[in-house]
Design a protein around this motif. Structure first.
Motif, PDB file in Angstrom:
ATOM      1  N   TRP A  50       0.829  -1.208   0.000  1.00  0.00           N
ATOM      2  CA  TRP A  50       0.000   0.000   0.000  1.00  0.00           C
ATOM      3  C   TRP A  50       0.863   1.259   0.000  1.00  0.00           C
ATOM      4  O   TRP A  50       0.485   2.275  -0.591  1.00  0.00           O
ATOM      5  CB  TRP A  50      -0.910   0.018   1.225  1.00  0.00           C
ATOM      6  CG  TRP A  50      -2.095  -0.899   1.125  1.00  0.00           C
ATOM      7  CD1 TRP A  50      -2.538  -1.566   0.021  1.00  0.00           C
ATOM      8  CD2 TRP A  50      -3.002  -1.219   2.189  1.00  0.00           C
ATOM      9  NE1 TRP A  50      -3.658  -2.308   0.331  1.00  0.00           N
ATOM     10  CE2 TRP A  50      -3.973  -2.108   1.650  1.00  0.00           C
ATOM     11  CE3 TRP A  50      -3.087  -0.868   3.528  1.00  0.00           C
ATOM     12  CZ2 TRP A  50      -5.019  -2.629   2.417  1.00  0.00           C
ATOM     13  CZ3 TRP A  50      -4.130  -1.386   4.292  1.00  0.00           C
ATOM     14  CH2 TRP A  50      -5.088  -2.255   3.749  1.00  0.00           C
ATOM     15  N   ARG A  53      -8.675   2.582  -0.054  1.00  0.00           N
ATOM     16  CA  ARG A  53      -7.521   3.003  -0.854  1.00  0.00           C
ATOM     17  C   ARG A  53      -7.682   2.710  -2.341  1.00  0.00           C
ATOM     18  O   ARG A  53      -6.799   3.049  -3.145  1.00  0.00           O
ATOM     19  CB  ARG A  53      -6.260   2.287  -0.342  1.00  0.00           C
ATOM     20  CG  ARG A  53      -5.862   2.671   1.071  1.00  0.00           C
ATOM     21  CD  ARG A  53      -4.793   1.719   1.607  1.00  0.00           C
ATOM     22  NE  ARG A  53      -4.285   2.131   2.903  1.00  0.00           N
ATOM     23  CZ  ARG A  53      -4.901   1.880   4.068  1.00  0.00           C
ATOM     24  NH1 ARG A  53      -6.051   1.203   4.073  1.00  0.00           N
ATOM     25  NH2 ARG A  53      -4.365   2.275   5.200  1.00  0.00           N
ATOM     26  N   TRP A  80      -6.852   5.305  -5.258  1.00  0.00           N
ATOM     27  CA  TRP A  80      -5.415   5.608  -5.387  1.00  0.00           C
ATOM     28  C   TRP A  80      -4.641   4.411  -5.903  1.00  0.00           C
ATOM     29  O   TRP A  80      -3.762   4.548  -6.772  1.00  0.00           O
ATOM     30  CB  TRP A  80      -4.870   6.047  -4.027  1.00  0.00           C
ATOM     31  CG  TRP A  80      -3.395   6.303  -4.073  1.00  0.00           C
ATOM     32  CD1 TRP A  80      -2.766   7.395  -4.586  1.00  0.00           C
ATOM     33  CD2 TRP A  80      -2.357   5.429  -3.608  1.00  0.00           C
ATOM     34  NE1 TRP A  80      -1.404   7.269  -4.461  1.00  0.00           N
ATOM     35  CE2 TRP A  80      -1.134   6.071  -3.863  1.00  0.00           C
ATOM     36  CE3 TRP A  80      -2.357   4.179  -2.994  1.00  0.00           C
ATOM     37  CZ2 TRP A  80       0.094   5.497  -3.537  1.00  0.00           C
ATOM     38  CZ3 TRP A  80      -1.133   3.602  -2.663  1.00  0.00           C
ATOM     39  CH2 TRP A  80       0.067   4.258  -2.928  1.00  0.00           C
ATOM     40  N   LEU A  92      -4.798   4.010  -9.622  1.00  0.00           N
ATOM     41  CA  LEU A  92      -4.143   5.028 -10.440  1.00  0.00           C
ATOM     42  C   LEU A  92      -2.616   4.997 -10.365  1.00  0.00           C
ATOM     43  O   LEU A  92      -1.955   5.572 -11.229  1.00  0.00           O
ATOM     44  CB  LEU A  92      -4.622   6.420 -10.004  1.00  0.00           C
ATOM     45  CG  LEU A  92      -6.086   6.760 -10.307  1.00  0.00           C
ATOM     46  CD1 LEU A  92      -6.450   8.080  -9.648  1.00  0.00           C
ATOM     47  CD2 LEU A  92      -6.333   6.816 -11.808  1.00  0.00           C
ATOM     48  N   ARG A  93      -2.056   4.325  -9.384  1.00  0.00           N
ATOM     49  CA  ARG A  93      -0.621   4.491  -9.131  1.00  0.00           C
ATOM     50  C   ARG A  93       0.275   3.670 -10.051  1.00  0.00           C
ATOM     51  O   ARG A  93       1.486   3.877 -10.101  1.00  0.00           O
ATOM     52  CB  ARG A  93      -0.304   4.132  -7.687  1.00  0.00           C
ATOM     53  CG  ARG A  93      -0.411   2.644  -7.395  1.00  0.00           C
ATOM     54  CD  ARG A  93       0.083   2.309  -6.030  1.00  0.00           C
ATOM     55  NE  ARG A  93      -0.077   0.901  -5.736  1.00  0.00           N
ATOM     56  CZ  ARG A  93       0.351   0.319  -4.619  1.00  0.00           C
ATOM     57  NH1 ARG A  93       0.950   1.052  -3.702  1.00  0.00           N
ATOM     58  NH2 ARG A  93       0.173  -0.968  -4.422  1.00  0.00           N
TER      59      ARG A  93
END
Length: 258
Positions: A190, A238, A241, A244-245
């Motif tokens: 994470w 989460r 995010w 998209l990471r």
């Protein structure tokens, strides 16, 4: 990019006579070794006395048993205070091959930003229940991290960036017992810590060979079920995010699964 100054960290609880053999095998690699005795009551810590003449070894004794994760946290904080940057965790029960230590250290020197996770290579000594049962935890760990690259969520031979590991511990009050290995794996992912997977032989020693196990099927599987329930809801929070990471930047460097 940070340097890597790794140390072997061995937490131990009532490991019996296999403990000094495990520690001696690690010391034979010529690397610093730190042992954290997690409130053992079986006399096994005294068996390390002959090895204490080796300046590469330091042993810390905790008064009460607090769990593997707690012992690793204690040892990792001490390692940081000594100036080490990475900790290679090994189980004290002889399952993990000390001859692989240079491989883990070598990967860490080349990629100090990464955690190096062992991918267990089982032989005939591995109980089928343990081999097949871990597939459930692996499924959930990869779902919760959107395939970041955790090949095995439960295998205990792993090299961690020490500061990042302490940050993970400080972000949760969990991961102090048998839930340590899978929970910190998910939480490191994470945080975007790159993960490399290193195929590593594992051997389950028989009782006649001095093998011991602290695994309790009902207790520990209940703990894992509760852990993955918590982590799944953390994953949902989460999810935007994580989506998209992008992927683990070192994913392609891990050897393919056979």
């Amino acid at each position: 990019m940070p340097d890597s100054r790794p140390v072997v960290l061995i937490p131990s609880y009532n490991t019996g006579p296999i403990l000094p053999a495990t520690v001696a095998a690690a010391l034979a690699q010529g690397v610093p070794v730190r042992v954290v005795i997690d409130g053992s009551t079986d006399g096994s810590p005294d068996l390390l006395e002959p090895l204490l003449a080796n300046p590469l070894l330091k042993v810390t004794r905790l008064a009460k048993n607090a769990g593997k994760g707690s012992a690793v946290l204690h040892g990792t904080r001490d390692a940081l205070a000594e100036g080490f940057t990475h900790v290679l965790c090994m189980d004290a029960d002889g399952q993990h091959p000390a001859e692989m230590i240079p491989d883990y250290f070598g990967l860490s020197h080349r990629h100090p930003e990464a955690a190096v996770f062992g991918r267990p290579v089982f032989d005939a000594s591995a109980p089928a229940l343990r081999v097949n049962g871990r597939k459930v935890s692996n499924f959930w760990a990869n779902l919760e991290t959107m395939g970041w690259g955790i090949d095995d969520s439960l295998f205990g031979m792993r090299l961690y960036p020490a500061a990042g590991l302490v940050e993970v511990f400080e972000s949760t009050s969990f991961a102090r017992r048998f839930d340590f290995d899978p929970e910190v794996a998910v939480r490191l992912a994470w945080r975007g810590v790159p993960i490399l997977n290193l195929p590593t032989p594992v051997r389950y020693l028989s009782r006649e060979e001095g093998g011991v196990s602290q695994f309790r099927y009902l207790r520990d599987n209940t703990l894992l079920t509760w852990m993955h329930t918590r982590l799944f809801f953390g994953f949902l929070v989460r999810l935007p995010w994580l989506a998209l990471r992008g992927e683990n930047p070192l994913l392609s460097l891990s050897p393919p699964r056979k």
